[in-house]
Every structure is written in structure tokens, then in C-alpha cells.
Design a protein around this motif. Structure first.
Motif, PDB file in Angstrom:
ATOM      1  N   PRO A 298       0.841  -1.211   0.000  1.00 27.98           N
ATOM      2  CA  PRO A 298       0.000   0.000   0.000  1.00 27.98           C
ATOM      3  C   PRO A 298       0.872   1.255   0.000  1.00 27.98           C
ATOM      4  CG  PRO A 298      -0.019  -1.062   2.160  1.00 27.98           C
ATOM      5  CD  PRO A 298       0.767  -1.946   1.246  1.00 27.98           C
ATOM      6  N   VAL A 299       0.458   2.290  -0.731  1.00 31.53           N
ATOM      7  CA  VAL A 299       1.182   3.565  -0.813  1.00 31.53           C
ATOM      8  C   VAL A 299       0.194   4.698  -0.604  1.00 31.53           C
ATOM      9  CG1 VAL A 299       3.009   2.720  -2.313  1.00 31.53           C
ATOM     10  CG2 VAL A 299       0.955   3.637  -3.325  1.00 31.53           C
TER      11      VAL A 299
ATOM     12  N   ARG B  17       0.533   9.610  -6.882  1.00 30.28           N
ATOM     13  CA  ARG B  17       0.423  10.729  -7.816  1.00 30.28           C
ATOM     14  C   ARG B  17       1.781  11.057  -8.435  1.00 30.28           C
ATOM     15  NH1 ARG B  17      -2.782  14.905  -4.814  1.00 30.28           N
ATOM     16  NH2 ARG B  17      -4.689  13.830  -5.334  1.00 30.28           N
ATOM     17  N   SER B  18       2.833  11.109  -7.596  1.00 31.35           N
ATOM     18  CA  SER B  18       4.157  11.439  -8.137  1.00 31.35           C
ATOM     19  C   SER B  18       4.665  10.326  -9.043  1.00 31.35           C
ATOM     20  CB  SER B  18       5.143  11.715  -7.007  1.00 31.35           C
ATOM     21  OG  SER B  18       5.387  10.534  -6.270  1.00 31.35           O
TER      22      SER B  18
END
Length: 191
Positions: free
Chosen positions: A5-6, A12-13
Motif C-alpha cells: 500500500p502507498v 500521484r508522483s
């Protein structure tokens, strides 16, 4: 990403580097300062310089990290030195109140050392440097110089007095003043 999980910001980056989207909100990316810098570097042709500066910055950060580890090593050495001093003091087995007496003895020894240095400086000022003249000759050298000048003046005075008195005058004017008589004193005037 890769089964982990991030955060939305990280996603987005990561997505910004993978996909260039064109749509009604594509101008929002232009508000990001890192995107603006990347576009300016690409247009100006300075991408190679940017990479070089980034590499140098990375090296600087590595050097700073090594410096911090050396500082920590220095602190460890300092702690080890202090520990050895504490061990040495504890081996002395000082009695209560003995520390005060030791400190007084150290202060007295330091005072004697300073007094000896001052005496050496005074002796040098009195005796002066060997073979020197003027202020470097010291007080005794100055007194000797003044004495020689006074003797020379007295000798010239006696010679002049003898020459002006002629052969018939008594030799009373050639008498020397007593050493204790100072110029201008009553015994010097009487002579």
C-alpha cells in the motif's frame, strides 16, 4: 504498488512520471514547481547540468553523513577520555574534603609559577640583554651609561677648570664630589 500500500501523494508522483495525461485538468500540473523547473530545464537545455548538480549534491550529503559519524566517533573518544579520568580519580580514593585541600595546593603552585615568571621578567628588565644598549640594556645598563656620561662631563669640567685657572691657581677645583652628593644638594654646592 508492487503489492504494497502507498499514499495518494506517492501514487500521484509515480503516475506523473509514467503517464502524460491530456485533458481538461492538465494545466493543474503546470502549477507544480517541480514540473515548471523540469520544463524550463528541458527548454533551456540544462538537463545535463541539473543531473551534474544533483550528483554533486548527493556526494555532499554523503560527506556530511560521514562527518556526522566522525563527530559521533569524536564524542565517543571524549567520553572514553572522561571515563579514564573518572577512573583515575576514583583510584586515588580521595577522602571527604581532601579535594578542597588539593585545589588550594594547585592554586598555590600556579601562583608560585606566575611569581617566578614575573621575577624572571623583572630580572631581564633590570639586567637587560647582553651587549645591548639603550632600553634593551635594562635598568643597570642605563645606570652604567649615565654614570659614564657623568664621569666624562666631570673630567671635561676639571680639564676646563684647570685650563682657565692657569698655573698659579690652587688645584682645589679638581677635587671630586663625594659619591653620595647629588647635583644641586648642599654638599655639592659647597664643593
Amino acid at each position: 504498488v508492487n503489492g504494497a500500500p502507498v499514499t495518494l501523494r506517492a501514487l500521484r508522483s509515480l503516475g506523473a512520471g509514467l503517464v502524460d495525461m491530456n485533458g481538461q485538468h492538465s494545466s493543474v500540473a503546470l502549477a507544480d514547481s517541480s514540473v515548471q523547473l523540469a520544463l524550463l530545464d528541458r527548454v533551456a537545455g540544462t538537463s545535463a547540468l541539473v543531473a551534474q548538480v544533483a550528483a554533486t549534491l548527493g556526494e555532499l550529503r554523503e560527506v556530511e553523513a560521514r562527518l556526522e559519524s566522525l563527530d559521533a566517533l569524536s564524542d565517543a573518544r571524549e567520553r572514553e577520555g572522561l571515563r579514564k579520568m573518572v577512573d583515575a580519580v576514583s583510584k586515588m580514593r580521595l577522602k571527604a574534603g581532601e579535594e578542597v585541600g588539593l585545589r588550594k595546593a594547585v592554586r598555590a603552585a600556579e601562583s608560585r609559577r606566575q611569581a617566578a615568571e614575573q621575577c624572571a621578567a623583572i630580572r631581564e628588565a633590570i639586567n637587560g640583554e647582553a651587549g645591548a644598549s639603550g632600553p634593551a640594556a635594562g635598568v643597570l645598563g642605563g645606570i652604567r651609561w649615565v654614570e659614564s656620561q657623568v664621569r666624562g662631563l666631570m673630567s671635561r669640567e676639571e680639564t676646563l677648570a684647570a685650563a682657565t685657572a692657569g698655573p698659579s691657581a690652587p688645584a682645589a677645583s679638581t677635587k671630586r664630589r663625594p659619591a653620595s652628593a647629588a647635583p644641586g644638594s648642599s654638599s655639592a654646592v659647597a664643593a
